[in-house]
Design an enzyme around this catalytic site. Structure first.
Site, PDB file in Angstrom:
ATOM      1  N   GLY A 193       0.750  -1.250   0.000  1.00  0.00           N
ATOM      2  CA  GLY A 193       0.000   0.000   0.000  1.00  0.00           C
ATOM      3  C   GLY A 193       0.779   1.298   0.000  1.00  0.00           C
ATOM      4  O   GLY A 193       0.188   2.380  -0.084  1.00  0.00           O
TER       5      GLY A 193
ATOM      6  N   TYR B 142      -0.436  -1.204 -12.181  1.00  0.00           N
ATOM      7  CA  TYR B 142      -1.853  -1.114 -12.507  1.00  0.00           C
ATOM      8  C   TYR B 142      -2.072  -0.407 -13.845  1.00  0.00           C
ATOM      9  O   TYR B 142      -3.067   0.275 -14.051  1.00  0.00           O
ATOM     10  CB  TYR B 142      -2.639  -0.430 -11.364  1.00  0.00           C
ATOM     11  CG  TYR B 142      -2.371  -1.101 -10.030  1.00  0.00           C
ATOM     12  CD1 TYR B 142      -2.869  -2.367  -9.771  1.00  0.00           C
ATOM     13  CD2 TYR B 142      -1.576  -0.494  -9.057  1.00  0.00           C
ATOM     14  CE1 TYR B 142      -2.592  -3.012  -8.569  1.00  0.00           C
ATOM     15  CE2 TYR B 142      -1.294  -1.126  -7.852  1.00  0.00           C
ATOM     16  CZ  TYR B 142      -1.805  -2.389  -7.617  1.00  0.00           C
ATOM     17  OH  TYR B 142      -1.526  -3.024  -6.445  1.00  0.00           O
TER      18      TYR B 142
ATOM     19  N   TYR C 125     -10.362   5.844 -11.335  1.00  0.00           N
ATOM     20  CA  TYR C 125     -10.033   6.480 -10.043  1.00  0.00           C
ATOM     21  C   TYR C 125      -9.900   7.998 -10.172  1.00  0.00           C
ATOM     22  O   TYR C 125      -9.489   8.646  -9.226  1.00  0.00           O
ATOM     23  CB  TYR C 125      -8.695   5.959  -9.497  1.00  0.00           C
ATOM     24  CG  TYR C 125      -8.541   4.463  -9.392  1.00  0.00           C
ATOM     25  CD1 TYR C 125      -9.494   3.679  -8.734  1.00  0.00           C
ATOM     26  CD2 TYR C 125      -7.416   3.834  -9.919  1.00  0.00           C
ATOM     27  CE1 TYR C 125      -9.312   2.314  -8.628  1.00  0.00           C
ATOM     28  CE2 TYR C 125      -7.231   2.467  -9.806  1.00  0.00           C
ATOM     29  CZ  TYR C 125      -8.192   1.708  -9.169  1.00  0.00           C
ATOM     30  OH  TYR C 125      -8.005   0.358  -9.058  1.00  0.00           O
TER      31      TYR C 125
ATOM     32  N   GLU D 230       4.016  -6.619   1.538  1.00  0.00           N
ATOM     33  CA  GLU D 230       3.470  -6.967   0.221  1.00  0.00           C
ATOM     34  C   GLU D 230       3.416  -5.749  -0.703  1.00  0.00           C
ATOM     35  O   GLU D 230       2.345  -5.368  -1.170  1.00  0.00           O
ATOM     36  CB  GLU D 230       2.048  -7.524   0.379  1.00  0.00           C
ATOM     37  CG  GLU D 230       1.940  -8.703   1.317  1.00  0.00           C
ATOM     38  CD  GLU D 230       0.496  -9.101   1.630  1.00  0.00           C
ATOM     39  OE1 GLU D 230       0.294 -10.222   2.105  1.00  0.00           O
ATOM     40  OE2 GLU D 230      -0.426  -8.277   1.396  1.00  0.00           O
TER      41      GLU D 230
ATOM     42  N   GLY E 134       3.459  -3.471  -3.954  1.00  0.00           N
ATOM     43  CA  GLY E 134       3.226  -3.627  -5.382  1.00  0.00           C
ATOM     44  C   GLY E 134       3.594  -2.333  -6.084  1.00  0.00           C
ATOM     45  O   GLY E 134       4.673  -2.185  -6.654  1.00  0.00           O
ATOM     46  N   ARG E 135       2.687  -1.376  -5.977  1.00  0.00           N
ATOM     47  CA  ARG E 135       2.848  -0.085  -6.634  1.00  0.00           C
ATOM     48  C   ARG E 135       4.213   0.569  -6.381  1.00  0.00           C
ATOM     49  O   ARG E 135       4.845   1.096  -7.295  1.00  0.00           O
ATOM     50  CB  ARG E 135       1.746   0.855  -6.118  1.00  0.00           C
ATOM     51  CG  ARG E 135       1.604   2.162  -6.881  1.00  0.00           C
ATOM     52  CD  ARG E 135       0.612   3.092  -6.137  1.00  0.00           C
ATOM     53  NE  ARG E 135      -0.626   2.439  -5.813  1.00  0.00           N
ATOM     54  CZ  ARG E 135      -1.726   2.447  -6.591  1.00  0.00           C
ATOM     55  NH1 ARG E 135      -1.713   3.120  -7.716  1.00  0.00           N
ATOM     56  NH2 ARG E 135      -2.817   1.820  -6.219  1.00  0.00           N
TER      57      ARG E 135
ATOM     58  N   CYS F  91     -14.504   5.126 -27.642  1.00  0.00           N
ATOM     59  CA  CYS F  91     -15.810   5.764 -27.653  1.00  0.00           C
ATOM     60  C   CYS F  91     -16.431   5.805 -26.269  1.00  0.00           C
ATOM     61  O   CYS F  91     -17.439   5.135 -25.990  1.00  0.00           O
ATOM     62  CB  CYS F  91     -16.714   5.040 -28.639  1.00  0.00           C
ATOM     63  SG  CYS F  91     -15.968   5.025 -30.266  1.00  0.00           S
ATOM     64  N   GLU F  92     -15.799   6.535 -25.372  1.00  0.00           N
ATOM     65  CA  GLU F  92     -16.279   6.725 -24.002  1.00  0.00           C
ATOM     66  C   GLU F  92     -15.792   8.099 -23.559  1.00  0.00           C
ATOM     67  O   GLU F  92     -14.632   8.439 -23.791  1.00  0.00           O
ATOM     68  CB  GLU F  92     -15.638   5.709 -23.037  1.00  0.00           C
ATOM     69  CG  GLU F  92     -15.943   4.271 -23.287  1.00  0.00           C
ATOM     70  CD  GLU F  92     -17.243   3.791 -22.670  1.00  0.00           C
ATOM     71  OE1 GLU F  92     -17.838   4.529 -21.852  1.00  0.00           O
ATOM     72  OE2 GLU F  92     -17.660   2.683 -23.017  1.00  0.00           O
TER      73      GLU F  92
HETATM   74  C1  LIG Z   1      -3.147  -5.013  -3.897  1.00  0.00           C
HETATM   75  C2  LIG Z   1      -2.590  -5.657  -2.705  1.00  0.00           C
HETATM   76  C3  LIG Z   1      -1.286  -5.359  -2.290  1.00  0.00           C
HETATM   77  C4  LIG Z   1      -0.408  -4.358  -2.984  1.00  0.00           C
HETATM   78  O1  LIG Z   1      -0.849  -3.049  -2.870  1.00  0.00           O
HETATM   79  P1  LIG Z   1       0.052  -1.842  -3.409  1.00  0.00           P
HETATM   80  O2  LIG Z   1      -0.731  -0.644  -3.098  1.00  0.00           O
HETATM   81  O3  LIG Z   1       0.246  -2.040  -4.862  1.00  0.00           O
HETATM   82  O4  LIG Z   1       1.359  -1.893  -2.666  1.00  0.00           O
HETATM   83  C5  LIG Z   1      -0.798  -6.041  -1.188  1.00  0.00           C
HETATM   84  N1  LIG Z   1      -1.543  -6.950  -0.520  1.00  0.00           N
HETATM   85  C6  LIG Z   1      -2.800  -7.246  -0.898  1.00  0.00           C
HETATM   86  C7  LIG Z   1      -3.558  -8.252  -0.117  1.00  0.00           C
HETATM   87  C8  LIG Z   1      -3.365  -6.615  -1.983  1.00  0.00           C
HETATM   88  O5  LIG Z   1      -4.615  -6.913  -2.342  1.00  0.00           O
END
Ligand SMILES: *Cc1c(COP(=O)(O)O)cnc(C)c1O
Length: 416
Positions: free
Chosen positions: A242, A375, A320, A277, A279-280, A346-347
């Site tokens: 997150g 994403y 978003y 965890e 991601g982004r 077309c949106e």
């Molecule tokens: C989407 C997600 C993440 C990653 O979130 P980011 O904002 O991309 O870091 C981690 N854990 C779970 C369970 C998720 O669904």
């Protein structure tokens, strides 16, 4: 300014380069829309996480960018994977992620997916409901395996982010309410084929402030200690992902070190292996989306730059209302205008930027949409029968196509 997004992104004589490679040359060679990612940026971010959280297990959230070459790059650096589907398990294994470093969240895991993950012997399931627990216990019995689980708890914390990416609030579909968690843990302990190994939470995405984390992790640590006090042996404290990134020029991203400093007094209260965890924050600013101007249109009231990347390539602005910074790939020193940058679909929701101050561009010019590594491609679609973009990885001057551009036949290949 550009370097604040990605230190490997720079203008050299008015032309934008990523990790030593001209984005204009890449666009000319591979066509547009084109996703370009910087490998060094990703390695640097991973190292930053490792150094900020020594001893922690970093599980890359595959959903941010599932290209197997990206996942494999992460695996090569020792990262695990946070998966949310059978498809992501497949990618993680294919990319060489060690199953003992795979964690699996998601509210709607199917029996097929659960079986695949049990057979793969992943580290743990982050369980989101009592029913899932019961099914896992049954499947464990059938497969003759003890299934390792954590319970994903919902700590009722407002991450102060876009409501669609807030996942830890009371009304959210995710996790089990933290007040009911102990009861669920006791239930899990009574199951023959379940082994309880930890506690999990993930409160949302694009978080730019430590306070929601502090609030959530405090609650989760309290739960962890309370469970241990009751003689329940746990090993993993999974605090999710997150961490937010810079999208707007005025944004200041939270660093893993800042997060670690804010959390360490709380994390010290337990003897657990911390799992993260991200991601982004690992891939978001590693990537740019290059698009070419098709037409320019002035309607008096409004000016439009129409490009060849649409909401099927990058849907974040449409769903978003997300901001993505846009820069000319070649600066021409023209006066700046205020314009919408829109796609061909077309949106009305098909836009990349609204009322944006941008150097005047003309037909054929290339634009770079920043912060597109997470994403972006992962959420792309075939809407309007548009083949998905090509993806390229640049690594210290080397260029590698990590996914070819699709064609019409590919899109229709299952419709015979
Ligand atoms: C989407 C997600 C993440 C990653 O979130 P980011 O904002 O991309 O870091 C981690 N854990 C779970 C369970 C998720 O669904």
């Amino acid at each position: 300014m550009v370097k604040e997004y990605n230190p490997y992104l720079e203008y050299v004589k008015d032309e934008l380069f990523l990790e030593g490679v001209s984005l204009r040359e890449l666009a000319e060679k591979y066509g547009t829309p084109l996703y370009v990612y910087s490998a060094s940026y990703i390695r640097d971010r991973l190292r930053e996480y490792r150094e900020s959280f020594p001893g922690a297990l970093i599980c890359y959230a595959v959903k941010a960018n599932f290209n197997p070459h990206i996942v494999s790059l992460m695996a090569g650096e020792g990262a695990g994977a946070d998966i949310v589907s059978g498809g992501e398990l497949y990618v993680a294994l294919m990319a060489g992620v060690n199953p003992s470093r795979i964690v699996y969240a998601g509210v709607g895991k199917t029996v097929k997916e659960l079986v695949e993950a049990i057979k793969a012997d992943i580290l743990m399931f982050n369980v989101e409901s009592r029913m899932e627990l019961e099914i896992l216990n049954q499947l464990g019995e059938q497969l003759g395996k003890k299934v390792r689980i954590s319970i994903r708890v919902n700590p009722h914390v407002d991450p102060k982010t876009h409501p669609y990416i807030a996942t830890g609030m009371k009304k959210s579909k995710f996790g089990i309410d933290i007040d009911r968690a102990e009861e669920e843990y006791r239930y899990a302990l009574s199951m023959k084929n379940i082994q309880v190994v930890g506690v999990h939470c993930h409160i949302g995405s694009q978080i730019l402030d430590t306070s929601p984390y502090v609030e959530a992790v405090s609650k989760v640590v309290d739960l962890y200690r309370s469970l241990e006090d009751q003689g329940i042996e746990l090993q993993y404290l999974d605090i999710g992902g997150g961490l937010g990134i810079k999208y707007k020029p005025e944004d200041r991203a939270l660093t893993p070190m800042e997060l670690s400093s804010a959390l360490s007094p709380i994390l010290q209260k337990v003897k657990a292996t911390v799992v993260l965890e991200p991601g982004r924050s690992l891939v978001g600013n590693a990537g740019v989306l290059i698009t070419q101007v098709q037409f320019v249109k002035d309607k008096g009231e409004k000016h439009f730059v129409i490009v060849d990347a649409g909401m099927n390539d990058l849907i974040r602005p449409a769903i978003y209302d997300a901001y993505h910074h846009i820069l000319p790939v070649v600066k021409r020193g023209r006066p700046s205008i205020v314009t919408d940058v829109v796609g061909p679909i077309c949106e009305t929701g098909d836009f990349l930027a609204k009322d944006r101050q941008l150097e005047e561009v003309g037909r054929g010019d290339y634009l770079a949409v920043l912060s597109a590594g997470a994403y972006g491609f992962a959420m792309s679609s075939h809407y309007n029968v548009r083949p998905r973009a090509c993806e390229v990885l640049v690594d210290r001057g080397y260029v590698r196509v990590i996914r070819e551009r699709e064609d019409y036949q590919y899109i229709l290949s299952k419709s015979s």
